[in-house]
Design a protein around this motif. Sequence first.
Motif, PDB file in Angstrom:
ATOM      1  N   ALA A 200      15.509  -3.184   3.370  1.00  0.00           N
ATOM      2  CA  ALA A 200      14.148  -3.356   3.872  1.00  0.00           C
ATOM      3  C   ALA A 200      13.585  -2.009   4.294  1.00  0.00           C
ATOM      4  CB  ALA A 200      14.116  -4.331   5.047  1.00  0.00           C
ATOM      5  N   VAL A 201      12.256  -1.855   4.147  1.00  0.00           N
ATOM      6  CA  VAL A 201      11.560  -0.598   4.459  1.00  0.00           C
ATOM      7  C   VAL A 201      10.262  -0.917   5.195  1.00  0.00           C
ATOM      8  CG1 VAL A 201      10.596   1.540   3.506  1.00  0.00           C
ATOM      9  CG2 VAL A 201      12.397   0.331   2.264  1.00  0.00           C
ATOM     10  N   GLU A 202       9.999  -0.208   6.307  1.00  0.00           N
ATOM     11  CA  GLU A 202       8.734  -0.368   7.023  1.00  0.00           C
ATOM     12  C   GLU A 202       8.340   0.965   7.660  1.00  0.00           C
ATOM     13  OE1 GLU A 202       6.916  -3.047   7.012  1.00  0.00           O
ATOM     14  OE2 GLU A 202       8.343  -4.616   6.365  1.00  0.00           O
ATOM     15  N   HIS A 203       7.029   1.127   7.938  1.00  0.00           N
ATOM     16  CA  HIS A 203       6.557   2.290   8.700  1.00  0.00           C
ATOM     17  C   HIS A 203       5.541   1.827   9.735  1.00  0.00           C
ATOM     18  CE1 HIS A 203       2.492   2.549   6.958  1.00  0.00           C
ATOM     19  NE2 HIS A 203       3.041   2.275   5.793  1.00  0.00           N
ATOM     20  N   GLY A 204       5.230   2.718  10.687  1.00  0.00           N
ATOM     21  CA  GLY A 204       4.348   2.356  11.789  1.00  0.00           C
ATOM     22  C   GLY A 204       3.048   3.113  11.813  1.00  0.00           C
ATOM     23  N   HIS A 205       2.548   3.550  10.647  1.00  0.00           N
ATOM     24  CA  HIS A 205       1.293   4.295  10.575  1.00  0.00           C
ATOM     25  C   HIS A 205       0.146   3.401  10.095  1.00  0.00           C
ATOM     26  CE1 HIS A 205       3.775   7.820  11.083  1.00  0.00           C
ATOM     27  NE2 HIS A 205       2.712   8.599  11.072  1.00  0.00           N
ATOM     28  N   GLU A 206      -1.072   3.727  10.564  1.00  0.00           N
ATOM     29  CA  GLU A 206      -2.278   3.008  10.164  1.00  0.00           C
ATOM     30  C   GLU A 206      -3.345   4.021   9.718  1.00  0.00           C
ATOM     31  OE1 GLU A 206      -3.317   0.858  13.644  1.00  0.00           O
ATOM     32  OE2 GLU A 206      -1.781  -0.693  13.353  1.00  0.00           O
ATOM     33  N   PRO A 207      -4.257   3.628   8.812  1.00  0.00           N
ATOM     34  CA  PRO A 207      -5.278   4.564   8.331  1.00  0.00           C
ATOM     35  C   PRO A 207      -6.175   5.064   9.454  1.00  0.00           C
ATOM     36  CG  PRO A 207      -5.173   2.616   6.931  1.00  0.00           C
ATOM     37  CD  PRO A 207      -4.336   2.321   8.137  1.00  0.00           C
ATOM     38  N   LEU A 208      -6.446   6.377   9.431  1.00  0.00           N
ATOM     39  CA  LEU A 208      -7.349   6.986  10.401  1.00  0.00           C
ATOM     40  C   LEU A 208      -8.625   7.490   9.744  1.00  0.00           C
ATOM     41  CD1 LEU A 208      -7.798   8.130  13.327  1.00  0.00           C
ATOM     42  CD2 LEU A 208      -6.717  10.235  12.510  1.00  0.00           C
ATOM     43  N   SER A 209      -8.506   8.032   8.527  1.00  0.00           N
ATOM     44  CA  SER A 209      -9.642   8.672   7.862  1.00  0.00           C
ATOM     45  C   SER A 209     -10.105   7.883   6.647  1.00  0.00           C
ATOM     46  CB  SER A 209      -9.244  10.082   7.409  1.00  0.00           C
ATOM     47  OG  SER A 209      -8.413  10.012   6.242  1.00  0.00           O
ATOM     48  N   GLU A 210     -11.227   8.331   6.098  1.00  0.00           N
ATOM     49  CA  GLU A 210     -11.659   7.881   4.781  1.00  0.00           C
ATOM     50  C   GLU A 210     -10.741   8.504   3.729  1.00  0.00           C
ATOM     51  OE1 GLU A 210     -14.139   5.653   4.180  1.00  0.00           O
ATOM     52  OE2 GLU A 210     -14.061   5.457   6.363  1.00  0.00           O
ATOM     53  N   PRO A 211     -10.732   7.978   2.499  1.00  0.00           N
ATOM     54  CA  PRO A 211      -9.867   8.564   1.467  1.00  0.00           C
ATOM     55  C   PRO A 211     -10.343   9.938   1.015  1.00  0.00           C
ATOM     56  CG  PRO A 211     -11.189   6.780   0.553  1.00  0.00           C
ATOM     57  CD  PRO A 211     -11.413   6.755   2.024  1.00  0.00           C
ATOM     58  N   PHE A 212      -9.379  10.805   0.687  1.00  0.00           N
ATOM     59  CA  PHE A 212      -9.640  12.130   0.138  1.00  0.00           C
ATOM     60  C   PHE A 212      -8.938  12.259  -1.210  1.00  0.00           C
ATOM     61  CE2 PHE A 212      -9.326  12.817   4.813  1.00  0.00           C
ATOM     62  CZ  PHE A 212     -10.663  13.110   5.069  1.00  0.00           C
ATOM     63  N   GLU A 213      -9.534  13.009  -2.113  1.00  0.00           N
ATOM     64  CA  GLU A 213      -8.910  13.271  -3.411  1.00  0.00           C
ATOM     65  C   GLU A 213      -8.331  14.672  -3.440  1.00  0.00           C
ATOM     66  OE1 GLU A 213      -9.980  13.582  -8.200  1.00  0.00           O
ATOM     67  OE2 GLU A 213     -11.416  12.685  -6.797  1.00  0.00           O
ATOM     68  N   VAL A 214      -7.109  14.784  -3.976  1.00  0.00           N
ATOM     69  CA  VAL A 214      -6.491  16.093  -4.153  1.00  0.00           C
ATOM     70  C   VAL A 214      -7.177  16.783  -5.329  1.00  0.00           C
ATOM     71  CG1 VAL A 214      -4.359  17.332  -4.680  1.00  0.00           C
ATOM     72  CG2 VAL A 214      -4.290  15.278  -3.242  1.00  0.00           C
ATOM     73  N   THR A 215      -7.881  17.859  -5.047  1.00  0.00           N
ATOM     74  CA  THR A 215      -8.636  18.562  -6.096  1.00  0.00           C
ATOM     75  C   THR A 215      -7.981  19.868  -6.531  1.00  0.00           C
ATOM     76  OG1 THR A 215     -10.050  19.445  -4.330  1.00  0.00           O
ATOM     77  CG2 THR A 215     -10.864  17.541  -5.559  1.00  0.00           C
ATOM     78  N   ARG A 216      -6.981  20.320  -5.759  1.00  0.00           N
ATOM     79  CA  ARG A 216      -6.217  21.500  -6.201  1.00  0.00           C
ATOM     80  C   ARG A 216      -4.831  21.435  -5.595  1.00  0.00           C
ATOM     81  NH1 ARG A 216      -6.645  27.587  -4.098  1.00  0.00           N
ATOM     82  NH2 ARG A 216      -5.046  28.520  -5.421  1.00  0.00           N
ATOM     83  N   SER A 217      -3.816  21.414  -6.456  1.00  0.00           N
ATOM     84  CA  SER A 217      -2.428  21.382  -5.993  1.00  0.00           C
ATOM     85  C   SER A 217      -1.534  22.095  -6.985  1.00  0.00           C
ATOM     86  CB  SER A 217      -1.949  19.936  -5.802  1.00  0.00           C
ATOM     87  OG  SER A 217      -1.870  19.260  -7.047  1.00  0.00           O
ATOM     88  N   ASP A 218      -0.345  22.423  -6.544  1.00  0.00           N
ATOM     89  CA  ASP A 218       0.658  23.055  -7.394  1.00  0.00           C
ATOM     90  C   ASP A 218       2.010  22.540  -6.953  1.00  0.00           C
ATOM     91  OD1 ASP A 218       2.219  24.610  -9.014  1.00  0.00           O
ATOM     92  OD2 ASP A 218       1.780  26.510  -8.016  1.00  0.00           O
ATOM     93  N   GLY A 219       2.536  21.557  -7.669  1.00  0.00           N
ATOM     94  CA  GLY A 219       3.797  20.951  -7.275  1.00  0.00           C
ATOM     95  C   GLY A 219       3.670  20.250  -5.936  1.00  0.00           C
ATOM     96  N   SER A 220       4.444  20.713  -4.967  1.00  0.00           N
ATOM     97  CA  SER A 220       4.419  20.090  -3.636  1.00  0.00           C
ATOM     98  C   SER A 220       3.443  20.774  -2.683  1.00  0.00           C
ATOM     99  CB  SER A 220       5.829  20.116  -3.033  1.00  0.00           C
ATOM    100  OG  SER A 220       6.284  21.449  -2.906  1.00  0.00           O
ATOM    101  N   LEU A 221       2.646  21.707  -3.189  1.00  0.00           N
ATOM    102  CA  LEU A 221       1.654  22.410  -2.370  1.00  0.00           C
ATOM    103  C   LEU A 221       0.263  21.863  -2.659  1.00  0.00           C
ATOM    104  CD1 LEU A 221       2.868  26.107  -2.842  1.00  0.00           C
ATOM    105  CD2 LEU A 221       3.532  24.472  -1.067  1.00  0.00           C
ATOM    106  N   VAL A 222      -0.448  21.465  -1.617  1.00  0.00           N
ATOM    107  CA  VAL A 222      -1.810  20.956  -1.771  1.00  0.00           C
ATOM    108  C   VAL A 222      -2.766  21.948  -1.126  1.00  0.00           C
ATOM    109  CG1 VAL A 222      -3.420  19.118  -1.154  1.00  0.00           C
ATOM    110  CG2 VAL A 222      -1.091  18.549  -1.860  1.00  0.00           C
TER     111      VAL A 222
END
Length: 398
Positions: A200-222
């Motif tokens: 089983a898997v759970e987390h305790g976070h809830e949305p705070l912001s509006e959605p954002f789109e990743v417009t520039r990234s390189d691998g694991s760097l945003v």
Amino acid sequence: MDTAIGTALAAAENGRVAGERAARRALAELPTDRVDFCQVFSSIEYEYDAVIAGISAVIGTDPPLIGCSTGEAFTEDDVTRGVVAVGLVASDTVRFFAGLGTGLSDDVSGTVREAVADLPSEVTGYPHMAAINLHDGLSGVGEELALVTQKQLGPQVRIAGGAATDDHHLEGTHVFHNDTVAEDAVALGLIAATERPVIAVEHGHEPLSEPFEVTRSDGSLVYELDGKPAFQVWKDAVRAQVREEFGVTVDTLDPTDQLLQRIMCEFEFGFDQGGRYKMRWPWIETDGGPLHFAVGIPEGTVMRVMHGHPDTQIESGRQTVRSAIERAGDVEMAGAFVYDCACRSIVLEDELPVAIDAMAIELDMPMVGFETYGEIGMGRKQFSGFHNATTVVLLLPK
């Protein structure tokens, strides 16, 4: 013999003594001197080879052993850092096998192939299979690793596990397989059982912001969200909440400030997966630099800033255990391996023991686990299994 699990924590002046103490205490919890499997989590304060040697002096070298480095570890009785945590299993209804693969960051598929090479594809009389995946927490390939592990073990194998840690130093993490200690590696433990292991898997976070789109990234760097510097977008989203909760202005915090690290764990990013969010932990190394993640983040990805208050973190751990027990149904369980995100320990601070105790009370059976740099929780017909800021519980059937 039904499945029996013994757990223990121990500290000492050196790794060998700590390993011996933990193994002896865990062994004393079993109804037999026989050990069929060992999982160990060791503080970075000890020499890992010495820890394993101490454990082997107690249980021998025959039982498959896997493990990893960590900061904080726990059992049903306590949670602390600077210790060795051991979970021992003896069972006639569950069988265990282990494998190791190295070179993870350069070749995920090849590393997993190496790890599964000596694992059986099936075990006669034990039709239900699951796996434990412990891997280098700084490899940056968690999502791909979860998918490749599932592919190579087969869709019928449920997978749990976590990324090794080094107490937030982010300098080097290690995994263990029998008497071998390795970096940039994955250790796999295969479980074959007469009844179905439960994850089983759970987390305790809830949305705070509006959605954002990743417009520039390189691998694991945003670098950019919605065409703006990613770190600035994150700060704009959390500024008011951080001021209210922490009494500070997020713009004044240096990237090396531990308070900023805690805040970034409490305000992570979430990816909408149809009403459920998959969490991703960001960190920053230089002011004005990109956001770093533990996995690759492709351009075009849409994500929100999330908020995980300590109270919701405590409840989410409790709910993970409830979900696992509900999934077990009428099948009696013997105990649990738990993989809990180090981000949760940062958010919880002094309340981490409260959260672990809440899980232990709900579970009411032996458990052993550690604080990870990312968790794997993957069931059948799932296409994504790497998580941040979650608790993953693996129940072994009795």
